[in-house]
Design an enzyme around this catalytic site. Sequence first.
Site, PDB file in Angstrom:
ATOM      1  N   GLU A  50       0.829  -1.207   0.000  1.00  0.00           N
ATOM      2  CA  GLU A  50       0.000   0.000   0.000  1.00  0.00           C
ATOM      3  C   GLU A  50       0.865   1.259   0.000  1.00  0.00           C
ATOM      4  OE1 GLU A  50      -2.255  -3.159   2.444  1.00  0.00           O
ATOM      5  OE2 GLU A  50      -0.182  -2.506   2.185  1.00  0.00           O
ATOM      6  N   CYS A  81      -0.459   1.552   7.127  1.00  0.00           N
ATOM      7  CA  CYS A  81      -1.022   1.726   5.783  1.00  0.00           C
ATOM      8  C   CYS A  81      -2.383   2.408   5.836  1.00  0.00           C
ATOM      9  CB  CYS A  81      -1.107   0.378   5.075  1.00  0.00           C
ATOM     10  SG  CYS A  81       0.521  -0.314   4.715  1.00  0.00           S
TER      11      CYS A  81
END
Length: 162
Positions: A50, A81
Amino acid sequence: MEYALKEAQKAFQAGEFPVGCVIVSGDEVIASGSRIHSFGETVRETDHAEILALRQLETSENTVDRRTLRVYSTLEPCLMCMGAILISGIRQIVYAYEDMMGGATSCNLALLPPLYSSEPVSIIPHVLRGKSLSLFHAFFSDPAHDYWKDSLLAGYTLSQVT
């Protein structure tokens, strides 16, 4: 999610933890990432799929309203993330496999400062869960991979039938 799974497969084939992520505008993938540095001499816990996709988004020429973007990840985003996704302005998160050890999508954002809680967040879990589970099962079943080998996530994953 199929594109995120391709990124996860790419990571898996490279011996990395099999997480893939794509950022989508409409029907177009505008950024992608797969986990790197999960083994070897350069292990870095900030090189999540991510984060790499968000870095790619930051360097792109794309000027789309971030609130209209969707993140697709093969594993539920962790706290790092999740925070990075929200700070970037993205409010739609789709994931395949739940991270019962470190997933952050169940955090009560209403209790957090306005940067994280000012806009609603849409979270859609378990999209193509079985395909992602299969990758994680294969990863944790292989003795060559010692990343998170004895973790709650490994035990949880290996206890499931694929």
